[in-house]
Design a protein around this motif. Structure first.
Motif, PDB file in Angstrom:
ATOM      1  N   VAL A   1       0.860  -1.181   0.000  1.00 14.84           N
ATOM      2  CA  VAL A   1       0.000   0.000   0.000  1.00 14.84           C
ATOM      3  C   VAL A   1       0.895   1.230   0.000  1.00 14.84           C
ATOM      4  N   ARG A   2       0.358   2.343  -0.512  1.00  9.57           N
ATOM      5  CA  ARG A   2       1.131   3.584  -0.598  1.00  9.57           C
ATOM      6  C   ARG A   2       0.223   4.766  -0.322  1.00  9.57           C
ATOM      7  N   VAL A   3       0.785   5.785   0.311  1.00  3.40           N
ATOM      8  CA  VAL A   3       0.085   7.052   0.476  1.00  3.40           C
ATOM      9  C   VAL A   3       1.051   8.172   0.115  1.00  3.40           C
ATOM     10  N   GLU A   4       0.548   9.147  -0.638  1.00  2.00           N
ATOM     11  CA  GLU A   4       1.298  10.356  -0.992  1.00  2.00           C
ATOM     12  C   GLU A   4       0.464  11.538  -0.526  1.00  2.00           C
ATOM     13  N   SER A   5       1.037  12.403   0.299  1.00  2.00           N
ATOM     14  CA  SER A   5       0.263  13.491   0.899  1.00  2.00           C
ATOM     15  C   SER A   5       0.971  14.834   0.759  1.00  2.00           C
TER      16      SER A   5
END
Length: 132
Positions: free
Chosen positions: A70-74
């Motif tokens: 999983v990945r998150v870019e914020s």
């Protein structure tokens, strides 16, 4: 003699077909079909806001036998300016945060792109944001 040759060819063909279907089933058991992956949660949030501080965070959580990561870019904004842009990935769950601090906080915003990947690097994407 011709009947014996035909029988040998048919037998060999059936053996190859059986081996192929067994190999395919074994590969699906080991590798999966690539379709069993999804989000179990995602979001962007602003918490504990005062006149001078706030806590901003975002997360992604994935599930499924074929999930690889999983990945998150914020992007985190304070008083209209981008103060932090970051991204990271892990196997099942990832979160990013920012502790905002200023003489006076007039506005806050967090925008995020969340991804869940399968074992062949296909992905599903969601977006989230929160603002004050």
């Amino acid at each position: 003699m011709k009947k014996l040759a035909k029988l040998a060819v048919i037998s060999a063909s059936l053996s190859i077909a059986l081996l192929s279907s067994s190999a395919y089933a074994y590969a699906n058991d080991i590798l999966g079909t690539g379709e069993d992956y999804n989000f179990s949660g995602y979001g962007s949030y602003i918490h504990d806001r005062t006149a001078t501080t706030a806590y901003l965070w975002a997360y992604t959580e994935g599930e499924g036998a074929d999930r690889n990561k999983v990945r998150v870019e914020s992007d985190f904004y304070m008083n209209g300016s981008l103060v932090k842009s970051t991204g990271a990935n892990r196997v099942t769950y990832i979160d990013l945060d920012y502790n905002a601090k200023a003489t006076r906080i007039n506005s806050l915003k967090v925008t995020s792109n969340q991804y869940v990947y399968n074992k062949v690097n296909e992905y599903k994407r969601k977006t989230s944001q929160d603002s004050w």
